[in-house]
Design a protein around this motif. Structure first.
Motif, PDB file in Angstrom:
ATOM      1  N   GLY A  72       0.799  -1.213   0.000  1.00 46.37           N
ATOM      2  CA  GLY A  72       0.000   0.000   0.000  1.00 46.37           C
ATOM      3  C   GLY A  72       0.831   1.263   0.000  1.00 46.37           C
ATOM      4  O   GLY A  72       2.066   1.240   0.038  1.00 46.37           O
TER       5      GLY A  72
ATOM      6  N   TYR B  22      -0.584   7.817   3.431  1.00 49.05           N
ATOM      7  CA  TYR B  22      -0.850   9.216   3.110  1.00 49.05           C
ATOM      8  C   TYR B  22      -0.874  10.132   4.333  1.00 49.05           C
ATOM      9  O   TYR B  22      -1.046  11.347   4.175  1.00 49.05           O
TER      10      TYR B  22
ATOM     11  N   LEU C 124      -5.420   9.001  -5.003  1.00 51.40           N
ATOM     12  CA  LEU C 124      -5.796   7.592  -4.963  1.00 51.40           C
ATOM     13  C   LEU C 124      -5.557   6.907  -6.310  1.00 51.40           C
ATOM     14  O   LEU C 124      -5.254   5.705  -6.355  1.00 51.40           O
TER      15      LEU C 124
ATOM     16  N   ALA D 258      -2.197   5.310  -6.302  1.00 50.73           N
ATOM     17  CA  ALA D 258      -2.111   3.975  -5.696  1.00 50.73           C
ATOM     18  C   ALA D 258      -2.510   2.910  -6.704  1.00 50.73           C
ATOM     19  O   ALA D 258      -1.865   1.857  -6.812  1.00 50.73           O
TER      20      ALA D 258
ATOM     21  N   VAL E 263      -4.416   1.513   0.993  1.00 49.56           N
ATOM     22  CA  VAL E 263      -3.997   2.860   1.355  1.00 49.56           C
ATOM     23  C   VAL E 263      -4.095   2.993   2.869  1.00 49.56           C
ATOM     24  O   VAL E 263      -5.021   2.484   3.495  1.00 49.56           O
TER      25      VAL E 263
ATOM     26  N   ALA F 200     -11.973   5.564  -2.126  1.00 53.23           N
ATOM     27  CA  ALA F 200     -11.164   4.345  -2.106  1.00 53.23           C
ATOM     28  C   ALA F 200     -11.990   3.140  -2.523  1.00 53.23           C
ATOM     29  O   ALA F 200     -11.538   2.296  -3.310  1.00 53.23           O
TER      30      ALA F 200
ATOM     31  N   LEU G 142      -9.767  -0.027  -3.577  1.00 54.72           N
ATOM     32  CA  LEU G 142      -8.644   0.054  -2.643  1.00 54.72           C
ATOM     33  C   LEU G 142      -9.126  -0.229  -1.227  1.00 54.72           C
ATOM     34  O   LEU G 142     -10.154   0.295  -0.794  1.00 54.72           O
TER      35      LEU G 142
ATOM     36  N   ASP H 101       2.913   9.618  -0.979  1.00 52.88           N
ATOM     37  CA  ASP H 101       2.573   9.771  -2.389  1.00 52.88           C
ATOM     38  C   ASP H 101       3.220  11.006  -3.009  1.00 52.88           C
ATOM     39  O   ASP H 101       3.804  10.939  -4.079  1.00 52.88           O
TER      40      ASP H 101
END
Length: 403
Positions: free
Chosen positions: A59, A62, A78, A81, A89, A118, A123, A355
């Protein structure tokens, strides 16, 4: 991304701890051996800790940035990712963000957007529940969200409400606090106080969601220092384990920042990665001593900054005042992180922090951990991490492991 001012100060505390640990590491290494590191072998097959922990969960972490982004910026963050091939995440679900002003009013919309975005992308969320609003802090610790709650039962009650609300959105994994062995738990780290909160919160989350996975808060990799209020990760874990804290969780989280060395480095002094299971003071040795040798370890933060107030290491030359690494060496660390984690049978998850850079102030290394620069352009580490994840996933072809 934007880190809230108070959180920026907390990240600086953590980075000071990491920088000191790195400086000690450099000094010992240079004094003992001209060649201290050699790569680990990545086995063809990765054994698992337990049948309930198949494969390596990968993952992006953040921090507390996502709830405060615009819809467009949240989508972009996102989407990164997804583009990397990550399935998870890690996001702060801050008590202070949700109930900043009153025990009677909730601002769930700040996290609702994150959970919905997400879920839309497939995710999974590792929610870090922590941080105390002003009204819930003790009289002896008023001015910092890292203050331990005056009443741990009130914190557990908040976690119960959060788990009940977000389980319907597919959130079932909860990390209880963050780096509680350093000054993310104020006024000073307290394993007794943390264990009390951990036990109450684990029970509260499970009572709200029968599918919940509970992870002990990520331990910072630090050495002992009589001048700093911090407790080395193995000692803190041992204290929690003695009090039964490791018996109420499904995994233990750990933050093995290894810069200016690769995660796979074998050294004479023991990097943060080696202290997972390869040293006498490893986390696994503690878990074994207290009866939970198979408890999985989740690496819920790791990475390296590409700017700071001191000098940059390129992985070959390590200046005495190293505080960060070159972008090229950050890419090498990113490429090495996934196979190094996969090579350790005790590791069940790994999350890269972060990120995107959050600022341009060179005095604040915490602003430069991103895979992207502040202007949104990708550093070499973005492609390096993506390729590492792809390679790992391809190595699983034909197997039945499910993320």
């Amino acid at each position: 991304m934007v880190i809230q001012p108070e959180l920026r100060r907390h990240w600086w505390v953590a980075l000071v701890a990491f920088a000191v640990a790195a400086a000690v590491t450099v000094t010992i290494a240079l004094s003992q051996s001209p060649s201290v590191a050699k790569p680990l072998d990545w086995p063809a097959s990765r054994p698992t800790v337990a049948a309930s922990q198949p494969g390596l969960k990968i993952g992006v972490a953040y921090g507390d940035t996502l709830p405060f982004l615009s819809d467009q910026a949240l989508a972009s963050a996102l989407d990164d990712a997804v583009a990397l091939g990550a399935k998870w995440v890690r996001v702060d679900l801050s008590w202070e963000d949700i109930q900043p002003d009153s025990p009677d009013r909730y601002q769930w919309q700040r996290f609702d957007r994150v959970a919905e975005a997400a879920q839309k992308r497939g995710l999974q969320i590792l929610a870090v529940v922590g941080y105390t609003p002003p009204w819930a802090r003790p009289s002896t610790c008023r001015n910092d969200q890292a203050c331990a709650p005056a009443d741990p039962a009130a914190f557990a009650a908040f976690a119960h409400k959060a788990a009940a609300r977000y389980s319907a959105m597919g959130v079932h994994t909860w990390e209880i606090w963050n780096e509680e062995n350093i000054l993310f738990w104020k006024p000073k780290p307290d394993p007794v106080g943390y264990t009390r909160l951990l036990k109450l919160t684990a029970a509260a989350v499970r009572s709200a969601d029968g599918q919940a996975t509970v992870v002990m808060g990520g331990l910072a990799a630090v050495s002992a220092d009589s001048k700093a209020p911090r407790i080395p990760q193995d000692r803190f874990l041992a204290a929690v384990a003695r009090l039964g804290g490791t018996k109420v969780v499904d995994a233990v989280a750990y933050h093995p920042y290894t810069y200016p060395y690769l995660p796979s480095a074998r050294t004479t002094f023991g990097t943060a990665f080696e202290k997972i299971s390869s040293t006498s003071d490893s986390l696994v040795s503690v878990l074994t001593e207290y009866g939970t040798p198979d408890l999985p370890i989740w690496l819920t933060e790791t990475g390296a900054p590409t700017n700071g107030p001191g000098a940059a290491s390129d992985g070959v030359h390590i200046p005495p005042d190293t505080t960060h690494v070159t972008e090229a060496f950050q890419a090498a660390i990113a490429a090495d992180t996934v196979p190094a984690a996969a090579a350790n049978p005790h590791v069940a998850a790994v999350f890269w922090f972060a990120d995107q850079d959050t600022g341009t102030d060179r005095t604040d290394p915490a602003a430069f951990f991103g895979l992207r620069r502040i202007d949104g352009t990708a550093k070499p580490s973005f492609a390096a991490l993506k390729n590492a994840i792809t390679t790992y996933e391809e190595s699983l072809t034909g197997r039945s492991w499910v993320k």
